[in-house]
Design a protein around this motif. Sequence first.
Motif, mmCIF file in Angstrom:
data_model
loop_
_atom_site.group_PDB
_atom_site.id
_atom_site.type_symbol
_atom_site.label_atom_id
_atom_site.label_comp_id
_atom_site.label_asym_id
_atom_site.label_seq_id
_atom_site.Cartn_x
_atom_site.Cartn_y
_atom_site.Cartn_z
ATOM 1 N N UNK A 79 0.818 -1.215 0.000
ATOM 2 C CA UNK A 79 0.000 0.000 0.000
ATOM 3 C C UNK A 79 0.852 1.265 0.000
ATOM 4 N N UNK A 80 2.079 1.168 0.524
ATOM 5 C CA UNK A 80 2.983 2.315 0.477
ATOM 6 C C UNK A 80 3.377 2.609 -0.975
ATOM 7 N N UNK A 112 8.209 7.893 3.964
ATOM 8 C CA UNK A 112 8.447 8.689 5.157
ATOM 9 C C UNK A 112 7.249 8.680 6.098
ATOM 10 N N UNK A 113 6.045 8.702 5.538
ATOM 11 C CA UNK A 113 4.840 8.705 6.365
ATOM 12 C C UNK A 113 4.586 7.341 6.980
ATOM 13 N N UNK A 156 1.442 14.686 -2.093
ATOM 14 C CA UNK A 156 0.248 13.948 -2.512
ATOM 15 C C UNK A 156 0.343 12.497 -2.068
ATOM 16 N N UNK A 157 1.511 11.903 -2.255
ATOM 17 C CA UNK A 157 1.703 10.507 -1.861
ATOM 18 C C UNK A 157 1.622 10.336 -0.347
ATOM 19 N N UNK A 158 2.133 11.307 0.394
ATOM 20 C CA UNK A 158 2.063 11.220 1.851
ATOM 21 C C UNK A 158 0.616 11.225 2.324
ATOM 22 N N UNK A 159 -0.210 12.106 1.741
ATOM 23 C CA UNK A 159 -1.627 12.099 2.083
ATOM 24 C C UNK A 159 -2.306 10.789 1.716
ATOM 25 N N UNK A 160 -1.946 10.267 0.533
ATOM 26 C CA UNK A 160 -2.521 8.986 0.115
ATOM 27 C C UNK A 160 -2.079 7.862 1.043
ATOM 28 N N UNK A 185 -3.189 3.668 4.971
ATOM 29 C CA UNK A 185 -2.817 2.961 6.198
ATOM 30 C C UNK A 185 -4.021 2.623 7.077
ATOM 31 N N UNK A 186 -5.191 3.195 6.753
ATOM 32 C CA UNK A 186 -6.382 2.943 7.566
ATOM 33 C C UNK A 186 -7.028 1.593 7.269
#
Length: 439
Positions: A81-82, A119-120, A321-325, A330-331
């Motif tokens: 998913x990352x 990173x997220x 954008x990728x960090x928000x995604x 991750x949910x």
Amino acid sequence: MEHITLLIGIVIVTALVFDFTNGFHDTANAMATTISTGALKPKAAVAMSAALNLLGAFLSVEVAKTISGGIIDESAGIRPEVIFAGLVGAIVWNLVTWLAGLPSSSSHALFGGLIGATLVSVGASGVHGGAVVMKVLIPAVAAPIVAGLASTAATRLTYRLARNRAEEDTAKGYRAGQIASAALVSLAHGTNDAQKTMGVITLALITGGVVAPHADPPLWVIASAGLAIALGTYLGGWRIIRTMGKGITDIQPPQGFAAQTGAAATILASSHLGFALSTTQVCSGAVMGSGLGRKGGVVRWSTAGRMAAAWCLTLPAAGLVAAGAALLADQGDWGIAAVAVLALAVCGAIWMASRRKPVDHTNVNEGPAAEPAGVVTTALQAVAPPPAGPVVAAVPAPAVAGAPLADPVGAAPVIADPVAAHPHETHDRRRAKAGSAAG
């Protein structure tokens, strides 16, 4: 080894979608100058580029190894998913810059997306900072400069060698050379950019336990990535082709040949060394170099400035954008589904916006409005003024009775005196004619 799960399958499909956007986003790299000078018809140019991109995908896997095991630490807990979130960030940024007609870097969009999502989800330990600096950031700065200098030198040499020949005598040969150099750029593009998607898919397979760590991309991965980028290339990113071919500088056949040759040499050398550089930045730098290399050539610095701004924004914007995604993905399953739906909605909105002012092979060579000369352009023209053309006399020849004034620019003849034009008419008849014309 495990079988491919649904999530890994989604990641693979998303990676191929990115590869497709990479293809039409970067078609301009190989074919913009060839199309703008008329060396090839637009549809023939993109068809040739697509075929050679596919061939180039099979020539090397060094860049794919840089992606799958160099920038991201595959053993740091990277999950599929990352990678999915990173690809979404790259695709969205690719489409935004395509809509704006800016030749930004698909490679850096991919790197930014993967780094931001990692990173997220994992933290800084999941990113190899040294590899990012050595194999992404340094080539990003050096490659367009090297390509630009090489193109400037090649352009000057080309014009010097042909200085005693008429332009119409050499244009045909240079156009043939452009076709050959454009083919080389397309082949080089396949060896570099198609491999980035191979590396992402291989990384997803490694994180899912489908293939062993540090493994080379399987053959089916190479073939599918090559086909995806070839299909995107064939459809043609006409907006970016217009910017690259007409928006940076006015390219003549010798310049196009020099720019493409310099770009191809830079890309092939970097692929051999495993540097995943941006082919867009290389080719844009080469086009600007060709504008500086031609005596009297002018670079449109406003367009170049917008491109440079897009280059600087690509890594952080795609990363955000990728960090928000990644936060949403991750949910759980619903988060992944939400990311997919939002990504489709954004892509659909961008496509609808592009239909308002479509650009295709029929109008791709309609150049931008002339840019007023700025400080840099004026200074360059002072150092290398354009070649002097034939001087046209601005003073009209003396008019004689019944003869038109001489027109220096070939416009319609202007009558010097309406009375002298018809000397035999009486005064009353002339007055009557003037009254009827006024009525």
